[in-house]
Design a protein around this motif. Sequence first.
Motif, mmCIF file in Angstrom:
data_model
loop_
_atom_site.group_PDB
_atom_site.id
_atom_site.type_symbol
_atom_site.label_atom_id
_atom_site.label_comp_id
_atom_site.label_asym_id
_atom_site.label_seq_id
_atom_site.Cartn_x
_atom_site.Cartn_y
_atom_site.Cartn_z
ATOM 1 N N VAL A 2 0.858 -1.037 0.001
ATOM 2 C CA VAL A 2 0.098 -0.113 0.099
ATOM 3 C C VAL A 2 0.926 1.375 -0.152
ATOM 4 C CG1 VAL A 2 -1.794 1.440 1.376
ATOM 5 C CG2 VAL A 2 -1.826 -1.185 1.090
ATOM 6 N N GLN A 3 0.539 2.235 -0.871
ATOM 7 C CA GLN A 3 1.436 3.319 -0.976
ATOM 8 C C GLN A 3 0.181 4.623 -0.471
ATOM 9 O OE1 GLN A 3 2.987 3.542 -4.784
ATOM 10 N NE2 GLN A 3 5.055 3.132 -3.893
ATOM 11 N N LEU A 4 0.815 5.521 0.360
ATOM 12 C CA LEU A 4 0.120 6.397 1.060
ATOM 13 C C LEU A 4 0.653 7.902 0.563
ATOM 14 C CD1 LEU A 4 -0.696 5.029 4.543
ATOM 15 C CD2 LEU A 4 -2.212 4.812 2.574
ATOM 16 N N VAL A 5 -0.361 8.643 0.198
ATOM 17 C CA VAL A 5 0.087 10.058 -0.179
ATOM 18 C C VAL A 5 -0.714 11.045 0.184
ATOM 19 C CG1 VAL A 5 0.641 11.743 -2.420
ATOM 20 C CG2 VAL A 5 1.121 9.208 -2.552
ATOM 21 N N GLU A 6 -0.163 11.966 0.883
ATOM 22 C CA GLU A 6 -0.785 13.131 1.831
ATOM 23 C C GLU A 6 -0.712 14.308 0.879
ATOM 24 O OE1 GLU A 6 1.335 10.840 5.493
ATOM 25 O OE2 GLU A 6 1.660 11.733 3.377
ATOM 26 N N SER A 7 -1.983 15.292 1.035
ATOM 27 C CA SER A 7 -1.824 16.623 0.500
ATOM 28 C C SER A 7 -2.932 17.265 1.096
ATOM 29 C CB SER A 7 -2.412 16.377 -0.891
ATOM 30 O OG SER A 7 -3.714 15.792 -1.024
ATOM 31 N N GLY A 8 -2.667 18.603 0.960
ATOM 32 C CA GLY A 8 -3.612 19.671 1.768
ATOM 33 C C GLY A 8 -3.094 20.438 2.656
ATOM 34 N N GLY A 9 -1.950 20.317 3.241
ATOM 35 C CA GLY A 9 -1.089 20.923 4.212
ATOM 36 C C GLY A 9 -0.830 22.331 3.600
ATOM 37 N N GLY A 10 -0.377 23.094 4.624
ATOM 38 C CA GLY A 10 0.038 24.223 4.284
ATOM 39 C C GLY A 10 -0.070 25.435 5.542
ATOM 40 N N LEU A 11 0.049 26.770 5.213
ATOM 41 C CA LEU A 11 0.041 27.738 6.238
ATOM 42 C C LEU A 11 -1.266 28.423 6.444
ATOM 43 C CD1 LEU A 11 1.489 29.538 8.137
ATOM 44 C CD2 LEU A 11 2.056 31.041 5.992
ATOM 45 N N VAL A 12 -1.915 28.486 7.582
ATOM 46 C CA VAL A 12 -3.004 29.047 7.706
ATOM 47 C C VAL A 12 -3.170 29.847 9.206
ATOM 48 C CG1 VAL A 12 -3.820 26.898 9.129
ATOM 49 C CG2 VAL A 12 -5.543 28.219 7.938
ATOM 50 N N GLN A 13 -3.907 30.934 9.437
ATOM 51 C CA GLN A 13 -4.015 31.552 10.269
ATOM 52 C C GLN A 13 -4.495 30.641 11.376
ATOM 53 O OE1 GLN A 13 -5.783 35.578 9.481
ATOM 54 N NE2 GLN A 13 -3.549 36.237 8.369
ATOM 55 N N PRO A 14 -4.567 31.211 12.805
ATOM 56 C CA PRO A 14 -5.379 30.708 13.760
ATOM 57 C C PRO A 14 -6.912 30.919 13.591
ATOM 58 C CG PRO A 14 -3.372 31.857 14.680
ATOM 59 C CD PRO A 14 -3.385 32.230 13.219
ATOM 60 N N GLY A 15 -7.401 29.792 13.990
ATOM 61 C CA GLY A 15 -9.102 29.609 13.785
ATOM 62 C C GLY A 15 -9.217 29.572 12.258
#
Length: 117
Positions: A2-15
Amino acid sequence: QVQLVESGGGLVQPGGSLRLSCAASGSIFSSNAMGWYRQAPGKQRELVAAITRGGSTNYADSVKGRFTISRDNAKNTVYLQMNSLKPEDTAVYYCASGPVLGKYNYWGQGTQVTVSS
């Protein structure tokens, strides 16, 4: 295998909010439990949320009420919806797959989440 690939991370402000995705290859996805872990600098990797093949979920106390884990077996994908993000949520987030909760034998490469103003 099984290979797993994450995405969707980044920089976001509190809240703010982010949705992480973990796409899995292989036909065993629907029969596996899935988990999201995170590791902040200088800290141990910790469980954030997990979901069984049947859809039962559990969460770390620190994210209850703010994060939601879900899965789409047709798309071989598990999601982590993160709302009301805090600076202490900053970490590399990893998804994991295995036959039962807590017994993960496949891991993704991780995606960075940074919560900062």
